[in-house]
Write a protein that holds these residues in place. Structure first.
Motif, PDB file in Angstrom:
ATOM      1  N   GLU A  95       0.804  -1.252   0.011  1.00 58.43           N
ATOM      2  CA  GLU A  95       0.096  -0.014   0.123  1.00 58.43           C
ATOM      3  C   GLU A  95       0.963   1.166  -0.155  1.00 58.43           C
ATOM      4  O   GLU A  95       2.030   1.253   0.512  1.00 58.43           O
ATOM      5  N   GLY A  96       0.351   2.390  -0.512  1.00 56.82           N
ATOM      6  CA  GLY A  96       1.086   3.686  -0.772  1.00 56.82           C
ATOM      7  C   GLY A  96       2.103   3.695  -1.405  1.00 56.82           C
ATOM      8  O   GLY A  96       3.052   4.693  -1.202  1.00 56.82           O
ATOM      9  N   GLY A  97       2.479   3.014  -2.451  1.00 57.04           N
ATOM     10  CA  GLY A  97       3.454   3.154  -3.527  1.00 57.04           C
ATOM     11  C   GLY A  97       4.424   2.092  -3.627  1.00 57.04           C
ATOM     12  O   GLY A  97       4.994   2.033  -4.806  1.00 57.04           O
ATOM     13  N   PRO A  98       4.599   1.017  -2.753  1.00 57.71           N
ATOM     14  CA  PRO A  98       5.459  -0.020  -3.135  1.00 57.71           C
ATOM     15  C   PRO A  98       5.033  -0.893  -4.116  1.00 57.71           C
ATOM     16  O   PRO A  98       3.838  -0.983  -4.415  1.00 57.71           O
ATOM     17  N   VAL A  99       6.129  -1.369  -4.959  1.00 60.81           N
ATOM     18  CA  VAL A  99       5.686  -2.398  -6.149  1.00 60.81           C
ATOM     19  C   VAL A  99       6.765  -3.367  -6.103  1.00 60.81           C
ATOM     20  O   VAL A  99       7.599  -3.371  -5.323  1.00 60.81           O
ATOM     21  N   THR A 100       6.545  -4.376  -6.555  1.00 60.97           N
ATOM     22  CA  THR A 100       7.553  -5.686  -6.954  1.00 60.97           C
ATOM     23  C   THR A 100       8.419  -5.456  -8.122  1.00 60.97           C
ATOM     24  O   THR A 100       8.020  -4.739  -8.940  1.00 60.97           O
ATOM     25  N   ALA A 101       9.521  -5.554  -8.047  1.00 62.12           N
ATOM     26  CA  ALA A 101      10.642  -5.568  -9.018  1.00 62.12           C
ATOM     27  C   ALA A 101      11.827  -6.770  -9.084  1.00 62.12           C
ATOM     28  O   ALA A 101      11.377  -7.591  -7.883  1.00 62.12           O
ATOM     29  N   SER A 102      12.313  -6.860  -9.858  1.00 65.43           N
ATOM     30  CA  SER A 102      13.347  -7.733 -10.004  1.00 65.43           C
ATOM     31  C   SER A 102      14.867  -7.284 -10.877  1.00 65.43           C
ATOM     32  O   SER A 102      15.385  -8.152 -11.359  1.00 65.43           O
ATOM     33  N   ASP A 103      14.839  -6.157 -10.787  1.00 69.62           N
ATOM     34  CA  ASP A 103      16.116  -5.536 -11.473  1.00 69.62           C
ATOM     35  C   ASP A 103      17.347  -5.791 -10.849  1.00 69.62           C
ATOM     36  O   ASP A 103      18.365  -6.007 -11.512  1.00 69.62           O
ATOM     37  N   VAL A 104      17.206  -5.648  -9.388  1.00 71.14           N
ATOM     38  CA  VAL A 104      18.528  -5.838  -8.751  1.00 71.14           C
ATOM     39  C   VAL A 104      18.583  -7.532  -8.425  1.00 71.14           C
ATOM     40  O   VAL A 104      17.780  -7.965  -7.808  1.00 71.14           O
ATOM     41  N   LYS A 105      19.930  -7.929  -8.896  1.00 65.55           N
ATOM     42  CA  LYS A 105      20.048  -9.263  -8.454  1.00 65.55           C
ATOM     43  C   LYS A 105      20.376  -9.824  -6.964  1.00 65.55           C
ATOM     44  O   LYS A 105      20.976  -8.738  -6.246  1.00 65.55           O
ATOM     45  N   GLY A 106      20.143 -10.781  -6.489  1.00 63.00           N
ATOM     46  CA  GLY A 106      20.494 -11.158  -5.111  1.00 63.00           C
ATOM     47  C   GLY A 106      19.427 -11.445  -4.310  1.00 63.00           C
ATOM     48  O   GLY A 106      19.221 -12.050  -3.161  1.00 63.00           O
TER      49      GLY A 106
ATOM     50  N   PHE B 296      16.609  -7.619   3.800  1.00 66.08           N
ATOM     51  CA  PHE B 296      16.668  -6.112   2.831  1.00 66.08           C
ATOM     52  C   PHE B 296      17.678  -5.810   2.103  1.00 66.08           C
ATOM     53  O   PHE B 296      18.873  -6.602   2.589  1.00 66.08           O
ATOM     54  N   GLY B 297      17.783  -5.055   1.034  1.00 70.75           N
ATOM     55  CA  GLY B 297      18.857  -4.334   0.484  1.00 70.75           C
ATOM     56  C   GLY B 297      19.024  -2.894   0.654  1.00 70.75           C
ATOM     57  O   GLY B 297      17.812  -2.330   0.345  1.00 70.75           O
ATOM     58  N   ILE B 298      20.053  -2.317   0.697  1.00 74.19           N
ATOM     59  CA  ILE B 298      20.076  -0.951   0.779  1.00 74.19           C
ATOM     60  C   ILE B 298      21.310  -0.647  -0.215  1.00 74.19           C
ATOM     61  O   ILE B 298      22.224  -1.325  -0.282  1.00 74.19           O
ATOM     62  N   PRO B 299      21.510   0.544  -0.679  1.00 76.88           N
ATOM     63  CA  PRO B 299      22.664   1.018  -1.610  1.00 76.88           C
ATOM     64  C   PRO B 299      23.780   1.702  -0.577  1.00 76.88           C
ATOM     65  O   PRO B 299      24.427   2.732  -0.999  1.00 76.88           O
TER      66      PRO B 299
ATOM     67  N   PHE C 178      25.043  -3.290   8.073  1.00 78.13           N
ATOM     68  CA  PHE C 178      25.700  -3.826   8.955  1.00 78.13           C
ATOM     69  C   PHE C 178      26.980  -4.592   8.110  1.00 78.13           C
ATOM     70  O   PHE C 178      28.126  -4.792   8.671  1.00 78.13           O
ATOM     71  N   ALA C 179      26.680  -4.909   7.037  1.00 73.28           N
ATOM     72  CA  ALA C 179      27.755  -5.436   5.942  1.00 73.28           C
ATOM     73  C   ALA C 179      28.814  -4.485   5.701  1.00 73.28           C
ATOM     74  O   ALA C 179      29.760  -4.855   5.096  1.00 73.28           O
ATOM     75  N   GLU C 180      28.525  -3.334   5.620  1.00 72.56           N
ATOM     76  CA  GLU C 180      29.440  -2.225   5.238  1.00 72.56           C
ATOM     77  C   GLU C 180      29.808  -2.355   3.599  1.00 72.56           C
ATOM     78  O   GLU C 180      30.836  -2.251   3.204  1.00 72.56           O
ATOM     79  N   SER C 181      28.610  -2.535   3.152  1.00 73.88           N
ATOM     80  CA  SER C 181      28.688  -2.492   1.330  1.00 73.88           C
ATOM     81  C   SER C 181      28.857  -1.218   0.970  1.00 73.88           C
ATOM     82  O   SER C 181      28.617  -0.153   1.590  1.00 73.88           O
ATOM     83  N   PRO C 182      29.501  -1.198  -0.310  1.00 75.22           N
ATOM     84  CA  PRO C 182      29.511   0.088  -0.894  1.00 75.22           C
ATOM     85  C   PRO C 182      28.614   0.900  -1.304  1.00 75.22           C
ATOM     86  O   PRO C 182      27.500   0.472  -1.613  1.00 75.22           O
ATOM     87  N   LYS C 183      28.735   2.201  -1.092  1.00 74.46           N
ATOM     88  CA  LYS C 183      27.710   3.066  -1.396  1.00 74.46           C
ATOM     89  C   LYS C 183      27.127   3.147  -2.827  1.00 74.46           C
ATOM     90  O   LYS C 183      28.090   3.074  -3.539  1.00 74.46           O
ATOM     91  N   GLY C 184      26.109   3.249  -2.823  1.00 72.06           N
ATOM     92  CA  GLY C 184      25.357   3.022  -4.504  1.00 72.06           C
ATOM     93  C   GLY C 184      25.346   1.731  -4.990  1.00 72.06           C
ATOM     94  O   GLY C 184      24.721   1.619  -6.208  1.00 72.06           O
ATOM     95  N   ASP C 185      25.975   0.783  -4.162  1.00 73.80           N
ATOM     96  CA  ASP C 185      26.119  -0.938  -4.822  1.00 73.80           C
ATOM     97  C   ASP C 185      24.884  -1.542  -4.284  1.00 73.80           C
ATOM     98  O   ASP C 185      24.738  -2.161  -3.164  1.00 73.80           O
ATOM     99  N   TRP C 186      23.649  -1.649  -4.812  1.00 73.88           N
ATOM    100  CA  TRP C 186      22.488  -2.256  -4.321  1.00 73.88           C
ATOM    101  C   TRP C 186      22.769  -3.882  -4.237  1.00 73.88           C
ATOM    102  O   TRP C 186      21.971  -4.696  -3.441  1.00 73.88           O
ATOM    103  N   GLU C 187      23.460  -4.388  -5.157  1.00 78.41           N
ATOM    104  CA  GLU C 187      23.708  -5.924  -5.448  1.00 78.41           C
ATOM    105  C   GLU C 187      24.226  -6.498  -4.189  1.00 78.41           C
ATOM    106  O   GLU C 187      24.106  -7.520  -3.609  1.00 78.41           O
ATOM    107  N   LYS C 188      25.284  -5.600  -3.462  1.00 83.31           N
ATOM    108  CA  LYS C 188      25.943  -5.922  -2.491  1.00 83.31           C
ATOM    109  C   LYS C 188      25.532  -5.742  -1.152  1.00 83.31           C
ATOM    110  O   LYS C 188      25.960  -5.689  -0.173  1.00 83.31           O
ATOM    111  N   GLY C 189      24.265  -5.017  -1.220  1.00 80.45           N
ATOM    112  CA  GLY C 189      23.872  -4.449  -0.030  1.00 80.45           C
ATOM    113  C   GLY C 189      22.677  -5.297   0.679  1.00 80.45           C
ATOM    114  O   GLY C 189      22.094  -4.913   1.498  1.00 80.45           O
ATOM    115  N   TRP C 190      22.513  -6.708   0.145  1.00 85.51           N
ATOM    116  CA  TRP C 190      21.596  -7.271   0.718  1.00 85.51           C
ATOM    117  C   TRP C 190      22.050  -7.978   2.155  1.00 85.51           C
ATOM    118  O   TRP C 190      23.109  -8.467   2.389  1.00 85.51           O
ATOM    119  N   GLN C 191      21.136  -7.764   3.105  1.00 84.96           N
ATOM    120  CA  GLN C 191      21.515  -8.149   4.554  1.00 84.96           C
ATOM    121  C   GLN C 191      20.244  -8.470   5.401  1.00 84.96           C
ATOM    122  O   GLN C 191      19.144  -8.493   4.689  1.00 84.96           O
TER     123      GLN C 191
END
Length: 306
Positions: free
Chosen positions: A183-194, A231-234, A258-271
């Motif tokens: 609700e309120g704007g979220p949608v499903t996607a599959s562009d980011v791998k992982g 979740f995944g973050i950039p 928590f994983a200290e993934s690089p900024k802007g990298d969505w694929e490495k941000g899964w935690q």
């Protein structure tokens, strides 16, 4: 020193003090101490003999002159004193000779002593084994009667190994992006791998105030549970408001890097992250809400309880 006369002395007893006991010593003139008579089956050397003959020299079947003894021996009679050369009675048993020379010896006391010691040792060993066996039997009997119930007192029917091995942890509910209510704007996607949801599907567009992700979950037993969210973050920290049955949860949902993934990298941000929630028996509604003050720039993959 060999018994008999070795030629070094004219007196045989100087060479062998026991020479008078043997036939060769008597032939050489040895006499017993103190001038006594013969011993060990030998006649007195002072008695009158017609002939002294070594053992084995007698040839039977020939006519021999009759020998007379001044002191006849009750246990011995020379063969030539019997008509026809046949002894009237057998000679007394002789001890087995040790070595050559026909030297008679007394009874083998050493062998008798060894035999007696062996018999005593065998008896002692037998008694010891019998005592040990009886002691072992007594010990076994005492252990058997000390606790008749044995392990029956410590093992309860409800705690048998077979039942404990069959016990399995309760399977708690879990879900992924395709089963969530958006609700309120979220949608499903599959562009980011992982993403681990089927087909790599995840929830995107959660970074808008008022965005809401809902999960209806059935619980068999009321209590406190732990809600896990993948979740995944950039490469930047995020958070969200957590509601349980339309009420804000005591602990918000933190989605830090928590994983200290690089900024802007969505694929490495899964935690993964978690928060404690209290659920009631039956259906419960769990909501992730992007409210004012939240940093909601995150993709949501899966939710499960533990």
């Amino acid at each position: 020193m060999a018994p008999g006369n070795n030629g070094a002395s004219t007196t045989p007893e100087d060479d062998d003090p026991f020479g008078y006991l043997y036939a060769d010593g008597q032939a050489a003139g040895a006499t017993p101490p103190n001038g006594g008579g013969g011993g060990y089956g030998y006649p007195n050397p002072r008695s009158s003999y017609h002939q002294v003959r070594p053992v084995g020299e007698r040839q039977y079947g020939q006519t021999q002159p009759t020998q007379q003894y001044q002191q006849p021996n009750a246990y011995y009679q020379a063969p030539e004193t019997v008509a026809g050369g046949v002894p009237a009675q057998p000679a007394p048993p002789q001890a087995p000779s040790r070595g050559g020379g026909g030297r008679g010896r007394g009874p083998n006391t050493k062998a008798l002593l060894i035999g007696a010691v062996a018999v005593v040792a065998a008896v002692v060993i037998g008694i010891s084994v019998a005592m040990l066996s009886n002691g072992s039997d007594d010990d076994k009997g005492g252990d058997a009667g000390a606790n008749p119930s044995g392990d029956a007192q410590t093992v309860q029917p409800s705690e048998t190994p077979s039942q404990s091995s069959q016990a399995k942890p309760e399977a708690l509910p879990k879900t992924d992006a395709k089963a969530l209510k958006l609700e309120g704007g979220p949608v499903t996607a599959s562009d980011v791998k992982g993403a681990k949801a089927a087909g790599g599907v995840y929830v995107a567009g959660f970074n808008k105030v008022g965005a809401k992700i809902s999960w209806n979950v059935d619980i068999a037993k009321a209590g406190q549970y732990r809600l896990y969210v993948r979740f995944g973050i950039p490469g930047e920290d995020a958070n969200a408001t957590l509601n349980v049955n339309a009420k804000p949860n005591a602990q918000a949902l933190s989605m830090r890097n928590f994983a200290e993934s690089p900024k802007g990298d969505w694929e490495k941000g899964w935690q993964s992250t978690w928060a404690n929630v209290t659920l009631t028996k039956g259906t419960n509604v769990i909501e992730l809400v992007c409210a004012d003050g939240n940093q909601c720039n995150a993709n949501i993959d899966k939710l499960w309880l533990q």
